[in-house]
Design a protein around this motif. Structure first.
Motif, PDB file in Angstrom:
ATOM      1  N   LYS A 113     -41.777  51.040 146.773  1.00 62.07           N
ATOM      2  CA  LYS A 113     -41.127  50.243 147.820  1.00 62.07           C
ATOM      3  C   LYS A 113     -41.474  50.756 149.220  1.00 62.07           C
ATOM      4  CE  LYS A 113     -37.044  50.614 145.696  1.00 62.07           C
ATOM      5  NZ  LYS A 113     -37.386  50.954 144.305  1.00 62.07           N
ATOM      6  N   THR A 114     -41.763  52.050 149.297  1.00 65.65           N
ATOM      7  CA  THR A 114     -42.130  52.613 150.609  1.00 65.65           C
ATOM      8  C   THR A 114     -43.336  51.869 151.168  1.00 65.65           C
ATOM      9  OG1 THR A 114     -41.565  54.708 149.558  1.00 65.65           O
ATOM     10  CG2 THR A 114     -42.464  54.812 151.785  1.00 65.65           C
ATOM     11  N   LEU A 115     -44.305  51.638 150.300  1.00 67.56           N
ATOM     12  CA  LEU A 115     -45.518  50.945 150.734  1.00 67.56           C
ATOM     13  C   LEU A 115     -45.230  49.463 151.005  1.00 67.56           C
ATOM     14  CD1 LEU A 115     -48.560  51.042 151.217  1.00 67.56           C
ATOM     15  CD2 LEU A 115     -48.916  50.736 148.770  1.00 67.56           C
ATOM     16  N   VAL A 213     -34.005  47.656 155.324  1.00 66.85           N
ATOM     17  CA  VAL A 213     -33.102  48.690 154.828  1.00 66.85           C
ATOM     18  C   VAL A 213     -33.545  49.143 153.441  1.00 66.85           C
ATOM     19  CG1 VAL A 213     -30.704  49.286 154.385  1.00 66.85           C
ATOM     20  CG2 VAL A 213     -31.238  47.547 156.082  1.00 66.85           C
ATOM     21  N   ASP A 214     -33.927  50.398 153.329  1.00 65.00           N
ATOM     22  CA  ASP A 214     -34.321  50.951 152.032  1.00 65.00           C
ATOM     23  C   ASP A 214     -33.050  51.402 151.299  1.00 65.00           C
ATOM     24  OD1 ASP A 214     -35.829  51.841 149.946  1.00 65.00           O
ATOM     25  OD2 ASP A 214     -36.674  53.582 150.973  1.00 65.00           O
ATOM     26  N   GLU A 215     -33.111  51.439 149.977  1.00 63.80           N
ATOM     27  CA  GLU A 215     -31.917  51.732 149.172  1.00 63.80           C
ATOM     28  C   GLU A 215     -30.762  50.865 149.694  1.00 63.80           C
ATOM     29  OE1 GLU A 215     -32.357  53.451 146.624  1.00 63.80           O
ATOM     30  OE2 GLU A 215     -34.018  54.825 147.022  1.00 63.80           O
ATOM     31  N   ALA A 216     -31.070  49.589 149.807  1.00 70.02           N
ATOM     32  CA  ALA A 216     -30.204  48.685 150.568  1.00 70.02           C
ATOM     33  C   ALA A 216     -28.781  48.619 150.034  1.00 70.02           C
ATOM     34  CB  ALA A 216     -30.814  47.291 150.583  1.00 70.02           C
ATOM     35  N   ARG A 496     -32.153  60.769 145.562  1.00 71.19           N
ATOM     36  CA  ARG A 496     -32.515  59.355 145.587  1.00 71.19           C
ATOM     37  C   ARG A 496     -33.721  59.187 146.513  1.00 71.19           C
ATOM     38  NH1 ARG A 496     -27.989  54.492 145.768  1.00 71.19           N
ATOM     39  NH2 ARG A 496     -29.444  52.796 145.597  1.00 71.19           N
ATOM     40  N   GLY A 497     -34.652  58.358 146.108  1.00 72.42           N
ATOM     41  CA  GLY A 497     -35.828  58.142 146.939  1.00 72.42           C
ATOM     42  C   GLY A 497     -36.995  59.042 146.590  1.00 72.42           C
ATOM     43  N   THR A 498     -36.762  60.059 145.754  1.00 75.02           N
ATOM     44  CA  THR A 498     -37.858  60.951 145.376  1.00 75.02           C
ATOM     45  C   THR A 498     -38.407  60.544 144.019  1.00 75.02           C
ATOM     46  OG1 THR A 498     -36.752  62.732 146.530  1.00 75.02           O
ATOM     47  CG2 THR A 498     -38.521  63.342 145.038  1.00 75.02           C
TER      48      THR A 498
HETATM   49 MG    MG Z   1     -37.886  54.669 147.612  1.00 71.51          MG
END
Ligand code: MG
Ligand code: ADP
Length: 801
Positions: A113-115, A213-216, A496-498
């Motif tokens: 999702k980062t990309l 918004v990431d991890e919305a 989260r996110g890693t």
């Molecule tokens: Mg992520």
């Protein structure tokens, strides 16, 4: 009813509600096909850059972004490959289109999702109006900005990154970049700080345009009602919470006070009430003149009996650090509402934090609503689709994974009691440890993590425990959780996110872990929210990897007890005790149902909170807009010339029109800030008091709004009064007046924090009855504690006088 009418009604209903979740990707695939037609592989770097420059020019000349999308996405795709060696997959491009359309893309963990965010960010930044990407924490903002930065820079756009502790000048620079990575919290704090500026050039934000918004779900739902607060130093004396905590300690449960089943509320019994009245020598604690005492006492009881060290908060370096109910992690810069915070500090015998006054405040939800366009991405949106639609108008679109997810999600192992569960849990982990299959255990709290780790150490298994102290270190540990033989224990959202790669960072170990079945996720508790459980499961099975997940629960778990889920179960199981797991699927079904009911209730609570905040937020918006108009273009002045014509014209002849204008501007800002601060303090008091007055047959929301509205009506008048008073009290020398000398400026120091809405949620829960079982909250039985609203209002009138 005939078929046609039915169809019509259904259509109307859907239109009314809007589509909550989209599954059909057809329209997006059509656009994708056009993007795929553009072949840039053979173009030189220079050609790509020229194309980007042309797009920028077109966008700035007013071309619609929709028209530029196809070429822009093709460009990003090729550039991404050249700069960071990743070429967005088709599904990623689709998600990028979805997000440009202001929707929310649901994509599994590890799908990249980062990309994805780079695509809509690039497109929307072409016009030069700035795009914000909000990440889950500071570490991820840093990581993503430097990871994705090369793509933007190659294409001629600039990237900025906000971190805690940056100087205002650095912030301003980061926000003036085309794309800015930051947490929502930092951006919100900057917004609040901007509204205390006295000089236009000190503003750090630009006008808002588009936010991703990431991890919305975490930010838009779980954190949304959290008020961001900016406070400043004042010299107001604080009441002494130490004495009240001492008194609270002396009270006996079930004699002097009682708690409700959910342990969310605490009430004095008539006998407790009498004791307090004796101690303070007052006849009636409910008399309006004792309201303040009653509120503070309630806070002391709350601190003493409902908040537990190492579960709800930890004490570190002489400070209270709050553990988030949702994530089980320590959250920095978070406070309870003032009085409660002071009570907990007193309970732990800590030095009281400097009590300043609140200068400004906004909830994350209202802050995010300031962006004209919003979109987001997360792995878990569907269960919250209704809420996302209602609050943000966001439609969820489900994007399939690039490679099919083959993770196996096993049904829960449900035990009748905790010991049986823990034994099975440890056996299971032991088993994994011998085969060297990596296992990640998600717990509900820091305390539970540490207990489990200790139990494992006793059996000779060493493990990594994440206790939410440092995001970056945590990310490094989590990244290794897929190594052979790794046992990692963490609260359920830590890291989260890693990305967890099978085999850890040693690629040759990957095959070994794959042959063992991949990552194994164990949850030791079901969470209040299904989304959080799904987040945990999602840590396994990324990008088509093998993996599995299982929850171990017991009928003695907090969740089951707190909400009385037992009452939903078939009678036979309510008092059963056995060592093997329960094998009746009905039990699982009822637990799932219980979870859904809790989610529904929490949604209701958030809606109620929102209803409370809406009017204050509207007032805030009006006040702030006016303040920024006065600051930026000096309009809306001229009051002083009318109100104090003599003094005004005298000074004007001394200092000239321009300087007078400036003086009135500064005094007006000062007066607005002062009055708004007082207004906020008043509202905080009303809000804290009002839960004591609820349930007495009144609609607390209506009453609350009535008082808030009355207060706001007075605000304009108060501002004018302050302007005039300030102006007339300034000493005039032969040079005129010197505002700096007289302290007519912003507070000397400010600090920011977040108020946890747990406590606020508590009483809303009480209003609605937070219990699932038939045992409704017996609030009415404790009638004596609830003072009538009329009294409250009279009290405030008196205070004002
Ligand atoms: Mg992520
Ligand atoms: P998410 O945020 O969706 O959980 P991340 O953005 O952290 O996922 O990415 C997960 C992993 O996938 C990263 O290691 C990243 O390098 C990899 N990745 C993402 N997109 C691609 C791609 N198009 N090609 C190759 N690897 C990719």
């Amino acid at each position: 009813m005939n078929h046609l009418t039915k169809k019509k009604i259904l259509h109307r209903w859907n239109k009314l509600r809007g589509v909550l979740v989209e599954w059909d990707l057809g329209p997006y695939r059509k656009i994708l096909a056009k993007i795929n037609e553009i072949d840039l592989e053979k173009s030189s770097d220079k050609e790509l850059k020229e194309r980007s420059a042309r797009l920028i020019e077109q966008a700035r000349q007013g071309s619609s972004l929709d028209k530029l999308l196809v070429e822009a996405y093709a460009l990003v795709r090729e550039t991404s490959w050249r700069t960071i060696r990743m070429r967005p997959f088709d599904v990623q491009v689709i998600a990028g289109i979805i997000m440009h359309q202001g929707k929310l893309a649901e994509m599994n963990t590890g799908e990249g999702k980062t990309l994805v965010a780079v695509l809509p960010a690039y497109l929307n930044a072409l016009s030069g109006r700035g795009v914000h990407i909000h990440t889950f924490n500071d570490y991820l903002a840093r990581r993503d900005a430097s990871w994705m930065g090369p793509i933007f820079e190659f294409l001629g756009l600039s990237v900025g990154c906000i971190q805690e502790g940056l100087l205002p000048s650095e912030r301003k620079k980061a926000y003036s970049a085309d794309i800015t990575y930051s947490t929502a919290k930092e951006a919100g704090f900057d917004f609040l700080r901007d509204h205390l500026c006295y000089r236009k050039e000190d503003l750090v934000h630009r006008e808002f345009h588009f936010v991703i918004v990431d991890e919305a779900d975490s930010i838009l739902i779980d954190e949304a009602r959290v008020p961001l607060v900016i406070a400043g130093s004042t010299d107001k004396p604080e009441a002494d919470p130490g004495q009240l905590v001492q008194i609270a300690k002396g009270l006996k449960e079930d004699v002097d006070f009682e708690t409700d089943e959910g342990k969310r509320n605490i009430y004095l019994t008539p006998s407790g009430l009498q004791r307090i009245e004796t101690i303070f020598g007052c006849k009636n604690l409910h008399a309006p003149e004792h309201l303040d005492l009653l509120i503070r006492l309630n806070q002391a009881l709350h601190a003493e009996y409902l908040l537990h060290r190492d579960i709800d908060y930890i004490v570190r370096k002489g400070k209270i650090e709050i553990v988030d109910e949702f994530t089980g992690r320590v959250v920095e810069d978070r406070h309870w509402p003032d009085g409660l915070q002071a009570a907990v500090e007193a309970k732990e015998k800590l030095r009281l934090g400097s009590g300043g006054s609140i200068l400004g405040s906004i909830t994350l939800q209202h802050f995010l609503e300031l962006y004209p366009k919003i979109s987001g991405m997360t792995a878990t949106a569907q269960p919250a689709a209704d809420e996302l639609k209602q609050f943000y108008g966001l439609t969820v679109v489900v994007v399939p994974p690039n490679r099919t997810c083959i993770r196996k999600d096993h049904p829960d192992e449900i035990f009748t009691h905790k010991e049986a569960k823990n034994e099975a849990l440890i056996d299971e982990i032991k088993h994994c440890h011998t085969t060297k299959r990596p296992v990640l255990v998600g717990t509900a709290s820091v305390e539970e993590s540490e207990e489990l780790a200790a139990a494992l150490e006793n059996t000779g298994i060493s493990c990594h425990v994440l206790n939410a102290k440092n995001d970056e270190m945590e990310a490094q540990i989590i990244a290794q959780a897929g190594s052979p033989g790794a046992v990692t224990i963490s609260t359920n959202m830590a890291g989260r996110g890693t990305d967890i790669k099978l085999g850890g960072d040693k690629a040759q170990q990957r095959d070994k872990v794959v042959s063992l079945g991949g990552m194994y996720i164990i949850g030791t508790n079901r969470h209040e929210s299904l989304r959080i459980d799904q987040q945990l499961r999602g840590r396994a099975g990324r990008q088509g990897d093998p993996g599995s997940s299982r929850f171990f629960t017991s009928l003695e778990d907090n969740l089951i007890q707190r909400y009385n889920i037992r009452n939903l179960l078939p009678k036979k199981y309510r008092s059963l005790k056995q060592d093997r797991p329960i094998d009746n699927p009905l039990v699982q079904k009822e637990i799932d149902r219980g979870q859904r009911i809790i989610e529904g209730q929490n949604f209701e609570i958030r809606k109620t909170l929102w209803k409370y905040s809406i009017l204050v937020e509207k007032h805030r918006e009006m006040t702030q807009r006016r303040r920024q108009e006065i600051l930026c273009d000096g309009s809306d002045l001229g009051f002083l010339e009318d109100a104090a014509p003599k003094l005004y014209s005298k000074l004007e002849s001394l200092m000239g029109e321009n300087r007078m204008h400036k003086i009135e501007q500064q005094i007006t800002l000062y007066a607005m800030d002062q009055s708004w601060t007082d207004h906020l303090a008043m509202i905080a008091d009303i809000r804290e008091g009002i839960h004591l007055t609820s349930v007495a047959g009144q609609s607390p929301i209506r009453e609350f709004h009535k008082i808030v509205d009355q207060e706001f009506q007075q605000l304009e008048h108060k501002i004018e009064e302050t302007i005039l008073q300030t102006f007339e009290s300034l000493p005039v020398t032969e040079k005129g007046i010197d505002l700096d000398e007289e302290g007519v400026r912003g507070p000397s120091s400010t600090w920011t924090y977040v108020i946890t809405d747990n406590q606020f949620g508590l009483w809303v829960g009480m209003l609605q009855g937070s219990n699932i079982g038939a045992t409704a909250v017996a609030a009415a039985a404790y009638g004596p504690l609830y003072i009538l609203l009329g009294l409250l209002q009279r009290f405030y009138k008196k205070k004002k006088k």
